[in-house]
Design a protein around this motif. Sequence first.
Motif, PDB file in Angstrom:
ATOM      1  N   SER A 107       3.074   4.554   5.194  1.00 56.01           N
ATOM      2  CA  SER A 107       2.359   3.385   5.698  1.00 56.01           C
ATOM      3  C   SER A 107       2.994   3.014   7.032  1.00 56.01           C
ATOM      4  O   SER A 107       3.854   3.736   7.554  1.00 56.01           O
ATOM      5  N   GLN A 108       2.632   1.892   7.596  1.00 57.92           N
ATOM      6  CA  GLN A 108       3.232   1.468   8.865  1.00 57.92           C
ATOM      7  C   GLN A 108       4.695   1.087   8.686  1.00 57.92           C
ATOM      8  O   GLN A 108       5.462   1.117   9.647  1.00 57.92           O
ATOM      9  N   LEU A 158       5.411   0.686  -0.781  1.00 58.09           N
ATOM     10  CA  LEU A 158       4.885   1.143   0.511  1.00 58.09           C
ATOM     11  C   LEU A 158       4.533  -0.021   1.433  1.00 58.09           C
ATOM     12  O   LEU A 158       4.221   0.188   2.617  1.00 58.09           O
ATOM     13  N   GLN A 159       4.559  -1.235   0.859  1.00 57.12           N
ATOM     14  CA  GLN A 159       4.213  -2.451   1.602  1.00 57.12           C
ATOM     15  C   GLN A 159       2.803  -2.355   2.185  1.00 57.12           C
ATOM     16  O   GLN A 159       2.578  -2.573   3.376  1.00 57.12           O
ATOM     17  N   VAL A 160       1.846  -2.005   1.298  1.00 58.06           N
ATOM     18  CA  VAL A 160       0.446  -1.924   1.712  1.00 58.06           C
ATOM     19  C   VAL A 160      -0.386  -2.859   0.848  1.00 58.06           C
ATOM     20  O   VAL A 160      -0.016  -3.204  -0.281  1.00 58.06           O
ATOM     21  N   GLN A 161      -1.523  -3.257   1.407  1.00 59.03           N
ATOM     22  CA  GLN A 161      -2.474  -4.098   0.705  1.00 59.03           C
ATOM     23  C   GLN A 161      -3.854  -3.450   0.802  1.00 59.03           C
ATOM     24  O   GLN A 161      -4.028  -2.388   1.420  1.00 59.03           O
ATOM     25  N   ASP A 164      -5.484  -1.322   3.905  1.00 59.70           N
ATOM     26  CA  ASP A 164      -4.498  -0.614   4.729  1.00 59.70           C
ATOM     27  C   ASP A 164      -4.697   0.896   4.597  1.00 59.70           C
ATOM     28  O   ASP A 164      -5.181   1.397   3.583  1.00 59.70           O
ATOM     29  N   GLU A 165      -4.291   1.614   5.666  1.00 62.27           N
ATOM     30  CA  GLU A 165      -4.399   3.071   5.648  1.00 62.27           C
ATOM     31  C   GLU A 165      -3.054   3.708   5.318  1.00 62.27           C
ATOM     32  O   GLU A 165      -1.997   3.189   5.680  1.00 62.27           O
ATOM     33  N   ILE A 166      -3.139   4.850   4.608  1.00 62.92           N
ATOM     34  CA  ILE A 166      -1.943   5.620   4.250  1.00 62.92           C
ATOM     35  C   ILE A 166      -2.109   7.033   4.795  1.00 62.92           C
ATOM     36  O   ILE A 166      -3.172   7.643   4.656  1.00 62.92           O
TER      37      ILE A 166
END
Length: 414
Positions: A107-108, A158-161, A164-166
């Motif tokens: 992720s970012q 991954l701290q994504v919601q 969000d793109e992976i």
Amino acid sequence: MNVTLTMAWRNLWRNGRRTWLTIAAMIFTNVLLVFLISLQLGMYDTMIENSLRAFSGQMQVQREGYLDEPRMRETIAGSSAITAMLREQLGIESITQRAQGFALASSQERSFGIQLIGVEPAYEPLVSSLPGLLGEGRWLSDSNAEEIVLGRVLARNLQVQLGDEITLLGSGADGSFAAGLATVVGILDTGLPDADRSIAQLPLGTFQSIFSMPDQAHALVFEFPDLNQVPARKSQVETLLSKKQLLAQFQLAVHDWDALQPGLRQAIMSDMVSAWFMYGILIIVVSLSVMNTQLMSVLERTREFGIMLALGIKPGRLGRLVLLETLIMSLLGMFIGIFIGYLLVAWFAHTGFTFAGMAEAAAKYNMDEYMYPQASLLSLFWGPGTVFIGGMLAAIYPALKLQRMHPIEAMRAV
């Protein structure tokens, strides 16, 4: 024998209260054992079904050796055609394709090595319970959509919601470099931290595109209405694949749930052993009650037995008389207990059995809040049969006392 049976029956009701108390203890124990064992077997079926629907399915078709060593290149070629054929021949829709591989998910903010599972969005809900455990977002929409569903703990790591793109990086089935993007559309909350830490599912078409697996899968997963159908269905699938010459051509193997999750049966056996430890204590207490009743009965009739011995009746016949009395009590306790236990099980098998707090726990795991006992010959006769054997063994000691009884000493007893 008729005389002995008549004597045994009459002797039992000399002290009817004591006899009925002993029989009542056996009835209560038998009813309790029938219900608990039936409930336990019903819970095992539920546990097996929930575990299989969440992970492996009831049965799978794989390449030979893939179960022991799951390698990326061990794929089933032409898997979509094989799956369609099996759906048509078996007359069920609950068959789906799955593929799995490892990738670096970035992720970012963070990167983690994860196991990806490619699934058919249209058929996976028929086989798996995971699509019903979404805590946020939605399920996968299309087989070729660039979407992904993550477990809650993995999404947090991954701290994504949602939205969000992976970035996914890995190695394809042909050894090529695999790379792709996927948008998070759903977050699963199974309630199991280990599962939520590892689950990452994306559409099968997208998975095949990323990992260079055109029309290939690693497993065909089956779900049947009844778990008891698995052995017959396994033979049927093996026959179908053999007739189509697919078993030998693609080196396929059919595995049932016991092979897919061997630890599940071991866990059930371990739980059964621990439960029978408690059941055994209850059975021992009832057996001691039977022995106490028969011992008191023998002691009360010491003078009577002495007279019978003096008249020429052999001690062995008196011992058989005591055993026959115990047999009558044990049979009454067993059959009355089985009858009442069956009625209780039949009632709760229809209405279900639950307790405070069960609804919340069941909803969390996408389960039914009610537990349903499962009546069978095993559940009906296993416990009462053990109580019956225990009662008969307990009567041996009072019967043996008659073997050492001397007529003169017995007649002098007050």
